[in-house]
Design an enzyme around this catalytic site. Structure first.
Site, short mmCIF file in Angstrom:
data_model
loop_
_atom_site.label_atom_id
_atom_site.label_comp_id
_atom_site.label_asym_id
_atom_site.label_seq_id
_atom_site.Cartn_x
_atom_site.Cartn_y
_atom_site.Cartn_z
CG HIS A 1 -3.00 -17.67 2.67
ND1 HIS A 1 -1.81 -17.47 3.35
CD2 HIS A 1 -3.94 -17.89 3.62
CE1 HIS A 1 -2.03 -17.57 4.65
NE2 HIS A 1 -3.31 -17.83 4.83
CG ASP B 1 -4.50 2.24 -3.14
OD1 ASP B 1 -3.98 3.25 -2.63
OD2 ASP B 1 -4.76 1.21 -2.51
CG HIS C 1 -1.24 8.37 2.23
ND1 HIS C 1 -0.92 7.44 3.20
CD2 HIS C 1 -0.76 9.56 2.68
CE1 HIS C 1 -0.25 8.03 4.18
NE2 HIS C 1 -0.15 9.32 3.89
N GLY C 2 -4.42 10.02 1.23
CA GLY C 2 -4.99 11.22 1.84
C GLY C 2 -6.31 10.93 2.51
CD GLN C 3 -11.36 7.72 0.89
OE1 GLN C 3 -10.84 6.67 0.51
NE2 GLN C 3 -12.54 8.12 0.46
N GLY C 4 -7.40 8.02 3.66
CA GLY C 4 -7.18 7.19 4.84
C GLY C 4 -6.68 7.99 6.02
CG ASP D 1 6.13 7.26 0.81
OD1 ASP D 1 5.57 6.43 0.09
OD2 ASP D 1 5.93 7.37 2.04
#
Length: 572
Positions: free
Chosen positions: A217, A393, A396-399, A553
């Site tokens: 790759h 990025d 994390h909260g949105q995910g 984290d």
């Protein structure tokens, strides 16, 4: 460049449809990939091998008698999703268990692993074989930590031949790992490949130069040298592969000279002329060499050399007949070739298993808890996003919100359909993984699925089953994510939580369930907050690890908050 395509986004699925149309008597299209037209013989293990598209003949071209039973096909150079792997495995497995085989890459390890957790939760015996033959991608003594390249071919050929000869899943897995440990490869590239619709290649090698050890790759290599002649390249490849001797030190070898996409067969034959001579001079006897395209990288200009040491049982399996669209060897494949295929599994059409009234009661409680988790994460989303922005990025909260909402909705649909406790968590886990995406989504999906495997649809969830399920959930995260305490990930909070639960179970005491979970959650919270003192060393944040010092984290914090809520719920 890739010249012919319709829509770059649909290129992988279009190619699979065309492959099946070209081999209608051999292959069947299913959700996520392909399987053999005939069903796996009942009670026999199934070999399901796969990875990203762009590597044909790997992996769909190897589906057929004497080789694989199915192949999930991801997007270009991307692991198939766990949903794709699960679908292909469900359509290939018929009571003998399934071996999931793939090249050793982080995305494949994660998504095949998540699929394995779901299959195991349904009572299917699953084994995983991650091929790791690339000598340029790891140190001597760490063979199974390396990348997988053209060694996929001999390893999966051995496993498929063993199954065709009657091996059960234990024996087929043993032989696959034996083949992997006996296999070494080295690749070179003269220029990169261009994805459909892209304006330029993934990478370039300077004119007149050759990169040694590049991955399929475009992963970084170990050296760059002047462009060699065919004889000089043969020496580079042979010396590089033979520099390391596997534990199986045999003078009989299976050898593959593999074209990566652009180098023509006549050129490969010139290189092979010299490589064959060098191998003979090294005292090796080559058994049935393969020279051609086997594991490609779209139109990458390059070659790789693979050498697998052979003992008597490996040699017999290497020479055994096989009949697939892209790999045909020997005479007619002997033995049971399978039955006429019956029903095809399609996602969304799973029947709801029968459940007892007691288990349905537990399922309702689980659904309520997942709703509470989703509400909690909506409140925490801004804070988690700010933490993640420091070195990641910021998503994390949105995910976590997307995943938990999907899990909550799936759980409620399952409860309304009369599902028991196990089924509710398995379906919630699949929904979290699919909707949240990314590493975090896959790990939380696997955690719920693995937790569900500790429960039953026939009885209420006991306190001991709940604690066992929590331990299994964390173990799945550790196993699939491969992070360790100190890497600044969710695992920093999850491992102390698991250890506290396991200690309480081992003590055999009568401590109330809520207190056990609350005590373990306090340890998780303390460990999560302590991650502010360390730099990230895994995931996207590792590229800016020093910036993360001073901020905990977000994955560890979200884990601690969720298990704290769980402890409070059972303390009532």
């Amino acid at each position: 460049m890739t010249y012919l395509f319709d829509d770059p986004k649909t290129f992988p699925s279009d190619a699979v449809e065309g492959l099946v149309a070209a081999h209608p008597e051999e292959l069947l299209r299913v959700h996520g990939g392909v399987v053999r037209k005939r069903a796996t013989p009942e009670g026999r293990p199934a070999l399901v091998v796969g990875g990203g598209s762009g590597h044909y003949p790997a992996f769909a071209g190897w589906v057929g008698p004497g080789f694989a039973h199915g192949a999930p096909c991801g997007n270009i150079f991307s692991s198939p999703s766990s949903d794709q792997v699960y679908s292909v495995a469900r359509n290939a497995e018929r009571g003998g268990g399934v071996i999931l085989g793939f090249g050793h890459y982080a995305g494949d390890v994660l998504h095949f692993g998540v699929a394995a957790e779901k299959l195991r939760a349904e009572g299917i015996d699953v084994r995983i074989v991650a091929v790791s033959d690339d000598v340029a991608s790891g140190r001597t003594g760490e063979h199974r930590d390396r990348r997988g390249i053209a060694g996929d071919l001999p390893v999966f050929k051995i496993a498929g031949a063993a199954i065709q000869a009657g091996a059960d899943i234990d024996e087929a897995e043993r032989l696959a790992w034996k083949a992997n440990d006996a296999t070494r490869s080295l690749g070179v590239a003269f220029d990169g490949c261009e994805l459909p619709g892209a304006d330029d290649a993934l990478f370039h090698v300077p004119d007149g130069r050759m990169a040694i050890g590049l991955g399929i790759h475009g992963e970084p290599g170990i050296d760059e040298v002047d462009m060699p002649s065919a004889s000089e390249l043969a020496k580079v490849l042979v010396d590089g592969v033979l520099k390391e001797t596997p534990e199986l030190d045999s003078d009989r070898v299976a050898v593959i000279l593999n074209g990566l996409g652009t180098v023509k067969y006549e050129e490969m034959f010139v290189v092979w002329k010299h490589a064959a001579q060098l191998l003979e001079e090294a005292g090796l006897t080559v058994v049935r060499p393969e020279v051609g395209e086997h594991v490609t990288s779209l139109d990458m200009a390059g070659l790789s050399l693979t050498v697998m040491r052979l003992d008597e049982e490996l040699e017999q399996l290497w020479l055994a007949p096989a009949d697939t669209p892209a790999f045909r060897r020997g005479g007619t494949v002997a033995g049971d070739l399978g039955d006429e295929r019956g029903e095809i599994y399609t996602p969304g059409e799973d029947p709801i298993p029968e459940a007892s009234e007691e288990s349905r009661g537990s399922a309702q409680r689980i659904g309520g808890l997942l709703g509470d988790v989703a509400a909690l994460l909506v409140e925490l989303e801004p804070e988690l996003g700010r933490m993640d922005q420091v070195a990641g990025d910021g998503d994390h909260g949105q995910g976590m919100v997307l995943g938990s909402r999907a899990a909550d909705e799936a759980a409620h649909r399952a409860v309304e359909a009369g599902s028991g406790a196990r089924t509710v968590l398995v379906q919630a886990g699949a929904a979290w993984s699919a909707e949240a995406g990314g590493t975090s989504g896959a790990l939380w999906g696997a955690a719920l699925t693995s937790m569900g495997s500790a429960f039953s649809d026939d009885s209420a969830v006991s306190a001991d089953q709940l604690l066992t399920g929590l331990v299994q959930a964390v173990e799945a995260v550790e196993r699939l994510g491969r992070a360790k305490p100190g890497d600044k990930t969710m695992v920093d909070a999850a491992v102390p939580f698991r250890e506290a639960i396991a200690l309480a179970q081992a003590s055999g005491g009568e401590e109330p369930l809520g207190r056990v979970i609350t005590t373990a959650a306090a340890r998780a919270t303390e460990a999560a907050e302590a991650t502010s003192e360390i730099a990230a060393s895994m995931g996207r944040a590792r590229n800016h690890g020093d910036k993360s010092v001073g901020t905990p984290d977000p994955g560890a914090i979200s884990f601690a908050k969720i298990v704290t809520l769980l402890g409070e719920a059972f303390a009532d």
